[in-house]
Design a protein around this motif. Structure first.
Motif, mmCIF file in Angstrom:
data_model
loop_
_atom_site.group_PDB
_atom_site.id
_atom_site.type_symbol
_atom_site.label_atom_id
_atom_site.label_comp_id
_atom_site.label_asym_id
_atom_site.label_seq_id
_atom_site.Cartn_x
_atom_site.Cartn_y
_atom_site.Cartn_z
ATOM 1 N N ASP A 1 0.815 -1.212 0.000
ATOM 2 C CA ASP A 1 0.000 0.000 0.000
ATOM 3 C C ASP A 1 0.855 1.271 0.000
ATOM 4 O OD1 ASP A 1 -2.453 -1.345 0.031
ATOM 5 O OD2 ASP A 1 -2.345 -1.641 2.199
ATOM 6 N N MET A 2 2.068 1.166 -0.519
ATOM 7 C CA MET A 2 2.969 2.317 -0.595
ATOM 8 C C MET A 2 3.464 2.451 -2.038
ATOM 9 S SD MET A 2 4.988 1.498 2.986
ATOM 10 C CE MET A 2 6.116 2.875 2.910
ATOM 11 N N PRO A 3 2.675 3.089 -2.907
ATOM 12 C CA PRO A 3 3.002 3.132 -4.333
ATOM 13 C C PRO A 3 4.303 3.843 -4.664
ATOM 14 C CG PRO A 3 1.184 4.624 -3.813
ATOM 15 C CD PRO A 3 1.404 3.786 -2.605
ATOM 16 N N ASP A 4 4.782 4.724 -3.780
ATOM 17 C CA ASP A 4 6.024 5.442 -4.056
ATOM 18 C C ASP A 4 7.267 4.606 -3.770
ATOM 19 O OD1 ASP A 4 4.625 7.669 -4.859
ATOM 20 O OD2 ASP A 4 4.666 8.620 -2.882
ATOM 21 N N VAL A 5 7.096 3.480 -3.093
ATOM 22 C CA VAL A 5 8.242 2.610 -2.815
ATOM 23 C C VAL A 5 8.594 1.844 -4.086
ATOM 24 C CG1 VAL A 5 9.000 0.557 -1.557
ATOM 25 C CG2 VAL A 5 7.807 2.395 -0.353
ATOM 26 N N ALA A 6 9.827 2.037 -4.554
ATOM 27 C CA ALA A 6 10.249 1.447 -5.823
ATOM 28 C C ALA A 6 10.878 0.075 -5.651
ATOM 29 C CB ALA A 6 11.240 2.381 -6.524
ATOM 30 N N ALA A 7 11.376 -0.249 -4.451
ATOM 31 C CA ALA A 7 12.077 -1.517 -4.257
ATOM 32 C C ALA A 7 12.069 -1.890 -2.781
ATOM 33 C CB ALA A 7 13.512 -1.415 -4.770
ATOM 34 N N VAL A 8 12.213 -3.206 -2.527
ATOM 35 C CA VAL A 8 12.224 -3.730 -1.155
ATOM 36 C C VAL A 8 13.389 -4.704 -1.019
ATOM 37 C CG1 VAL A 8 10.974 -5.047 0.594
ATOM 38 C CG2 VAL A 8 9.716 -3.514 -0.946
ATOM 39 N N ALA A 9 14.164 -4.555 0.051
ATOM 40 C CA ALA A 9 15.276 -5.473 0.342
ATOM 41 C C ALA A 9 15.032 -6.139 1.684
ATOM 42 C CB ALA A 9 16.605 -4.721 0.362
ATOM 43 N N THR A 10 15.213 -7.470 1.738
ATOM 44 C CA THR A 10 15.033 -8.206 2.987
ATOM 45 C C THR A 10 16.330 -8.896 3.391
ATOM 46 O OG1 THR A 10 14.353 -10.296 1.940
ATOM 47 C CG2 THR A 10 12.628 -8.656 2.368
ATOM 48 N N ILE A 11 16.547 -9.001 4.696
ATOM 49 C CA ILE A 11 17.742 -9.652 5.238
ATOM 50 C C ILE A 11 17.289 -10.671 6.278
ATOM 51 C CG2 ILE A 11 19.945 -9.304 6.418
ATOM 52 C CD1 ILE A 11 19.708 -6.326 5.517
ATOM 53 N N GLY A 12 17.493 -11.945 6.003
ATOM 54 C CA GLY A 12 17.112 -12.984 6.953
ATOM 55 C C GLY A 12 15.650 -12.960 7.320
ATOM 56 N N ALA A 13 14.777 -12.666 6.355
ATOM 57 C CA ALA A 13 13.354 -12.515 6.657
ATOM 58 C C ALA A 13 12.617 -13.850 6.601
ATOM 59 C CB ALA A 13 12.717 -11.534 5.671
ATOM 60 N N PRO A 14 11.669 -14.074 7.512
ATOM 61 C CA PRO A 14 10.837 -15.287 7.447
ATOM 62 C C PRO A 14 9.754 -15.149 6.383
ATOM 63 C CG PRO A 14 10.222 -13.966 9.345
ATOM 64 C CD PRO A 14 11.417 -13.293 8.738
ATOM 65 N N ALA A 15 9.431 -16.262 5.737
ATOM 66 C CA ALA A 15 8.411 -16.266 4.693
ATOM 67 C C ALA A 15 7.018 -16.482 5.262
ATOM 68 C CB ALA A 15 8.726 -17.340 3.652
ATOM 69 N N ASP A 16 6.913 -16.708 6.561
ATOM 70 C CA ASP A 16 5.608 -16.821 7.205
ATOM 71 C C ASP A 16 5.741 -16.375 8.649
ATOM 72 O OD1 ASP A 16 6.139 -19.166 9.051
ATOM 73 O OD2 ASP A 16 6.502 -20.136 7.123
ATOM 74 N N LEU A 17 4.642 -15.911 9.225
ATOM 75 C CA LEU A 17 4.664 -15.415 10.601
ATOM 76 C C LEU A 17 4.576 -16.536 11.622
ATOM 77 C CD1 LEU A 17 2.434 -12.228 10.293
ATOM 78 C CD2 LEU A 17 4.914 -12.434 10.155
ATOM 79 N N GLN A 18 4.145 -17.712 11.201
ATOM 80 C CA GLN A 18 4.098 -18.840 12.126
ATOM 81 C C GLN A 18 5.486 -19.165 12.676
ATOM 82 O OE1 GLN A 18 2.580 -18.716 9.242
ATOM 83 N NE2 GLN A 18 0.397 -18.988 9.694
ATOM 84 N N HIS A 19 6.500 -18.776 11.923
ATOM 85 C CA HIS A 19 7.876 -19.010 12.362
ATOM 86 C C HIS A 19 8.138 -18.363 13.726
ATOM 87 C CE1 HIS A 19 12.274 -19.022 12.320
ATOM 88 N NE2 HIS A 19 12.210 -17.750 12.604
ATOM 89 N N ILE A 20 7.506 -17.225 13.978
ATOM 90 C CA ILE A 20 7.737 -16.498 15.224
ATOM 91 C C ILE A 20 7.294 -17.318 16.435
ATOM 92 C CG2 ILE A 20 7.240 -14.361 16.476
ATOM 93 C CD1 ILE A 20 8.930 -14.030 13.959
#
Length: 410
Positions: free
Chosen positions: A122-141
């Motif tokens: 929901d942030m149309p001005d954001v052109a790119a996203v970088a992740t570092i060690g991110a989980p692909a699901d919240l159940q991981h927490i």
């Protein structure tokens, strides 16, 4: 916003004030970013600081702030809420845009990376996203919670859960969000460039999460292995490497650099020749101008001239003053005299390790706004930009006879 103190205060998604730290872009700005910290970290974690400063050196300003509920920037009694983290990112972006710093890049570490992915939708001005060690699901927490913690939350609605040696207030709503958010679906619908960075040895979030994020992402997408790094990037070298990779990757997707101030005059070539007096003394010549370069007596020199890094510092200092003078004259500012002191040092925990510290003195009846504008233009002097961005250096070997040939040097 207090640019002098580099603090930035905004209203969170829940309506409470949050204060973050700004790393203004060095040199000509090419965009702004927000860094989202990991679940048990904060805005001053090693990864957050190193990556923010690397982006700053690449011309990308960064806001990093503590999510509410971390017990760092907010009250220790505030509950952890993934949905509020997402809303805080959006609130920060809205406040930055209102201040003329609309972010075009989101960088998230661990759960912060997941929050960045969900928020960017929901942030149309954001052109790119970088992740570092991110989980692909919240159940991981949920693996971080003990069975008794989950039972207490289910029965009483909330519980104080100790994670990484610190208490976090977890409410039933957090568990409901974990069940209700499909991270991979959010990634697939993002349709923005995504950088996935992960260590194959990560013991907190397995490498399979990186694979799932990468597969779900649409092109253009990139993956960079962090090799032997741990989840928190506690090793300085790992943090520096991740920082450099994010900066290089992001520069491809952010707006191009705006026009720099032109170089006032193209300098002639510089010739440095040994005088054979002492070990290091050199005669440095450019056109009709001559000076000596040397090293201090403490390292075997004669101390008869500026050392190489002092010469580089002199170039930065001179370029800074000339650029400020050119700008002040163009604007009609009452700048009577400007001076700049530059000191060079090697910083072991920084990459690249060279730091030039510049101190500027402006004399004259200048207003606060005029001083701020002159100071801002100092960061755009040509030598400053060359140092910040790096330069191409090419080497050619000539014989003494070739070097003496006037036709070759013409």
């Amino acid at each position: 916003m207090d640019m002098a103190g580099r603090s930035f205060t905004f209203v969170s998604g829940a309506g409470s004030p949050l204060s973050g730290h700004l790393e203004p872009p060095e040199g000509t700005p090419r965009g702004w970013a927000i860094f989202a910290h990991c679940f048990t970290c904060g805005k001053d974690s090693r990864a957050a600081v190193h990556i923010s400063r690397a982006l700053s050196r690449a011309g990308i300003g960064v806001l990093r702030f503590d999510f509410a509920g971390t017990g760092i920037g907010g009250g220790t009694g505030e509950p952890v809420n993934f949905a509020s983290d997402v809303e805080d990112l959006r609130a920060a972006a809205k406040a930055m845009a209102a201040a003329g710093m609309s972010p075009s890049l989101l960088v998230g570490h661990s759960l912060g990376g997941t929050a960045a992915i969900v928020a960017a939708a929901d942030m149309p001005d954001v052109a790119a996203v970088a992740t570092i060690g991110a989980p692909a699901d919240l159940q991981h927490i949920l693996r971080l919670f003990g069975p008794n913690d989950l039972n207490t939350i289910a029965s009483e609605g909330e519980a104080s859960v100790e994670i990484a040696g610190r208490p976090f207030l977890i409410r039933r709503g957090f568990l409901e969000a974990v069940e209700g958010i499909d991270v991979e679906k959010a990634i697939a619908s993002l349709r923005r460039p995504v950088l996935v960075m992960h260590s194959p040895l990560d013991q907190v979030v397995g490498i399979d999460h990186a694979s799932r994020i990468f597969v779900a992402s649409r092109h253009p997408k990139s993956f960079i292995s962090l090799d032997n790094a741990d989840h928190l990037l506690t090793d300085v070298a790992d943090a520096n490497y991740a920082a450099a990779m994010v900066a290089v990757w992001a520069s491809r997707f952010l707006p191009p650099l705006s026009a720099d101030l032109p170089q006032v005059e193209v300098a002639e070539g510089v010739v440095a020749t040994e005088t054979l007096a002492g070990t290091f003394q050199l005669k440095v010549r450019s056109g009709e101008h001559t000076l000596f370069a040397d090293e201090p007596a403490s390292v075997g020199g004669l101390g008869t001239g500026l050392s190489p890094y002092e010469l580089v510092s002199a170039g930065l200092a001179a370029c800074t003053v000339m650029t400020m003078r050119l700008y002040a004259n163009r604007k009609g500012f009452p700048l009577e005299r400007a001076s700049t002191t530059v000191q060079h040092e090697k910083v072991p925990d920084m990459m690249p390790p060279d730091r030039f510290t510049r101190t500027i003195v402006l004399d004259g009846p200048l207003s606060d706004d005029q001083r701020a504008r002159i100071l801002a233009i100092a960061d755009r002097c040509p030598v400053d930009l060359s140092l910040i961005r790096g330069s191409d250096v090419q080497t050619e070997l000539l014989s003494a006879s070739q070097a003496a040939d006037p036709a070759r040097l013409a």
